[in-house]
Design a protein around this motif. Structure first.
Motif, short mmCIF file in Angstrom:
data_model
loop_
_atom_site.label_atom_id
_atom_site.label_comp_id
_atom_site.label_asym_id
_atom_site.label_seq_id
_atom_site.Cartn_x
_atom_site.Cartn_y
_atom_site.Cartn_z
N ILE A 1 0.81 -1.21 0.00
CA ILE A 1 0.00 0.00 0.00
C ILE A 1 0.85 1.27 0.00
CG2 ILE A 1 -1.72 1.32 1.30
CD1 ILE A 1 -2.88 -1.09 -0.09
N PRO A 2 1.97 1.35 0.77
CA PRO A 2 2.77 2.58 0.74
C PRO A 2 3.23 2.97 -0.66
CG PRO A 2 3.45 1.20 2.56
CD PRO A 2 2.50 0.38 1.72
N ILE A 3 3.52 1.98 -1.49
CA ILE A 3 3.94 2.29 -2.87
C ILE A 3 2.78 2.91 -3.64
CG2 ILE A 3 4.82 1.32 -5.02
CD1 ILE A 3 6.15 -0.87 -3.38
N LEU A 4 1.59 2.31 -3.52
CA LEU A 4 0.42 2.85 -4.22
C LEU A 4 0.06 4.24 -3.72
CD1 LEU A 4 -1.83 -0.35 -4.23
CD2 LEU A 4 -0.71 0.66 -6.21
N SER A 5 0.29 4.49 -2.42
CA SER A 5 -0.08 5.78 -1.85
C SER A 5 0.77 6.93 -2.37
CB SER A 5 0.01 5.73 -0.32
OG SER A 5 1.35 5.59 0.10
N LEU A 6 1.85 6.60 -3.08
CA LEU A 6 2.67 7.65 -3.67
C LEU A 6 1.97 8.34 -4.84
CD1 LEU A 6 6.15 5.84 -3.74
CD2 LEU A 6 5.42 7.64 -2.15
N ILE B 1 -8.67 5.65 -0.86
CA ILE B 1 -9.94 5.17 -1.40
C ILE B 1 -9.76 4.72 -2.86
CG2 ILE B 1 -12.34 5.74 -1.92
CD1 ILE B 1 -11.75 5.53 1.03
N THR B 2 -9.02 5.51 -3.63
CA THR B 2 -8.74 5.13 -5.02
C THR B 2 -7.95 3.83 -5.07
OG1 THR B 2 -8.72 7.46 -5.72
CG2 THR B 2 -7.69 5.87 -7.20
N ALA B 3 -6.98 3.70 -4.15
CA ALA B 3 -6.19 2.46 -4.08
C ALA B 3 -7.08 1.27 -3.78
CB ALA B 3 -5.10 2.59 -3.03
N GLY B 4 -8.06 1.46 -2.88
CA GLY B 4 -8.98 0.38 -2.55
C GLY B 4 -9.80 -0.05 -3.74
N ALA C 1 -15.54 3.22 -3.68
CA ALA C 1 -14.56 3.93 -4.51
C ALA C 1 -15.12 4.35 -5.87
CB ALA C 1 -13.32 3.06 -4.70
N ARG C 2 -16.05 3.55 -6.41
CA ARG C 2 -16.63 3.80 -7.74
C ARG C 2 -15.56 4.14 -8.78
NH1 ARG C 2 -22.04 3.98 -7.19
NH2 ARG C 2 -22.89 4.46 -5.12
N PRO C 3 -14.63 3.18 -9.04
CA PRO C 3 -13.55 3.45 -10.00
C PRO C 3 -14.08 3.63 -11.42
CG PRO C 3 -13.59 1.14 -9.41
CD PRO C 3 -14.56 1.82 -8.50
N THR C 4 -13.56 4.61 -12.12
CA THR C 4 -13.94 4.87 -13.51
C THR C 4 -12.71 5.32 -14.29
OG1 THR C 4 -14.50 7.18 -12.98
CG2 THR C 4 -16.30 5.57 -12.91
N GLY C 5 -12.85 5.39 -15.59
CA GLY C 5 -11.84 5.99 -16.44
C GLY C 5 -10.43 5.48 -16.24
N ASN C 6 -9.55 6.38 -15.79
CA ASN C 6 -8.14 6.05 -15.67
C ASN C 6 -7.88 4.94 -14.65
OD1 ASN C 6 -7.46 7.95 -17.57
ND2 ASN C 6 -6.88 9.53 -16.09
N VAL C 7 -8.68 4.88 -13.59
CA VAL C 7 -8.48 3.85 -12.58
C VAL C 7 -8.75 2.47 -13.17
CG1 VAL C 7 -9.21 2.97 -10.33
CG2 VAL C 7 -9.05 5.42 -10.70
N LEU C 8 -9.80 2.37 -13.96
CA LEU C 8 -10.10 1.09 -14.61
C LEU C 8 -9.01 0.71 -15.61
CD1 LEU C 8 -13.95 1.46 -15.22
CD2 LEU C 8 -12.80 0.08 -13.48
N SER C 9 -8.50 1.69 -16.34
CA SER C 9 -7.41 1.42 -17.29
C SER C 9 -6.17 0.94 -16.55
CB SER C 9 -7.10 2.68 -18.10
OG SER C 9 -8.21 3.10 -18.84
N LEU C 10 -5.88 1.60 -15.41
CA LEU C 10 -4.72 1.22 -14.61
C LEU C 10 -4.89 -0.19 -14.04
CD1 LEU C 10 -2.01 2.10 -13.48
CD2 LEU C 10 -3.22 3.16 -11.56
N THR C 11 -6.11 -0.52 -13.66
CA THR C 11 -6.40 -1.88 -13.17
C THR C 11 -6.07 -2.92 -14.23
OG1 THR C 11 -8.19 -1.06 -11.74
CG2 THR C 11 -8.19 -3.42 -12.27
N GLY C 12 -6.45 -2.63 -15.47
CA GLY C 12 -6.15 -3.54 -16.57
C GLY C 12 -4.67 -3.74 -16.77
#
Length: 252
Positions: A34-39, A44-47, A191-202
């Motif tokens: 998590i600390p890496i993602l928090s950078l 909430i976005t990380a979740g 969190a309701r991830p959309t757009g860039n978050v979904l792309s990053l998940t992929g």
């Protein structure tokens, strides 16, 4: 959140580390990544990013942590509490003091590890306790829901049982497979991830096979004693991270 090269690299590295921990120890140490993602993103976005990735890790890990590696008596005791804990964590997510939870969990974990080292750092098998299992399941459910830190309560219950390294990791993996499936929906609602978050998940999905496999390779090289020492060592790292999160939250 902007989808920059730095964001891609940092997020991929964080997810890869979590996958590695999943392959090596069965899971429960997501907070180490998590600390890496928090950078590059808020918690909430990380979740929201991690919720579907956890499920992907769990499904892929089943090729290594097969049913023969699960301690069914312990899972039967732990999972009902886990389900209840996740439900409580979701309902109280907005009102729970995450900082206080982090500090208390860190203190309990450090005391547990300290007592183990004081006793000589050896595995002394203790009998199973349904009460402890239920308490561990509930606590793990709440902390995994609110802070992605369900590993310490589970480890505090499982490590004293002296399970073989394969059964310890397999049981941990199956426990968090159930937990991550249950909390994926609630976290996506929060969190309701959309757009860039979904792309990053992929993109981060690509880290799952190689991360889990490399972690599993490490697991096969560790003997029983090394495995347990690594788990206790990681508990210290996790507890210090929780302590920092809690204290800095109050100071900030």
């Amino acid at each position: 959140m902007e989808l920059t090269a730095v964001t891609l690299i940092v997020a991929f590295a964080g997810v890869f580390l979590i996958c590695f921990m999943k392959g090596a120890f069965g899971g429960g140490f997501a907070i180490v990544g998590i600390p890496i993602l928090s950078l590059v993103m808020d918690p909430i976005t990380a979740g929201g990013l991690l919720a579907p990735l956890f499920v992907a890790m769990d499904v892929y890990s089943l090729r290594y942590w097969k049913p023969s590696t699960w301690s069914r008596p312990d899972l039967f005791r732990l999972v009902p509490g886990l389900v209840l804990g996740i439900g409580v964590g979701f309902l109280l997510f907005r009102v729970l003091d995450h900082r206080a939870i982090a500090i208390v969990m860190a203190a309990v974990t450090l005391v547990f590890v300290g007592l183990w080292f004081r006793a000589g750092g050896e595995v002394k098998v203790q009998p199973r306790s349904s009460g402890k299992a239920v308490a561990a399941g509930i606590t793990s459910g709440i902390t995994t829901m609110v802070a992605h830190s369900g590993g310490p309560p589970l480890a505090i219950y499982l490590l004293p049982l002296g399970l073989s390294k394969q059964v310890y990791a397999g049981t941990t993996s199956m426990f968090f497979t159930v937990g991550n499936l249950l909390k994926a929906g609630p976290w996506l609602l929060l969190a309701r991830p959309t757009g860039n978050v979904l792309s990053l998940t992929g993109v981060c999905l690509l880290a799952v096979p190689c991360g889990v496999w490399l972690g599993w390779r490490l697991h096969t090289r560790l003997d029983q004693r090394q495995m347990y020492r690594a788990c206790y060592g990681l508990l210290v790292v996790t507890a210090l991270k929780l302590l920092w999160d809690g204290i800095s939250g109050y100071l900030g």
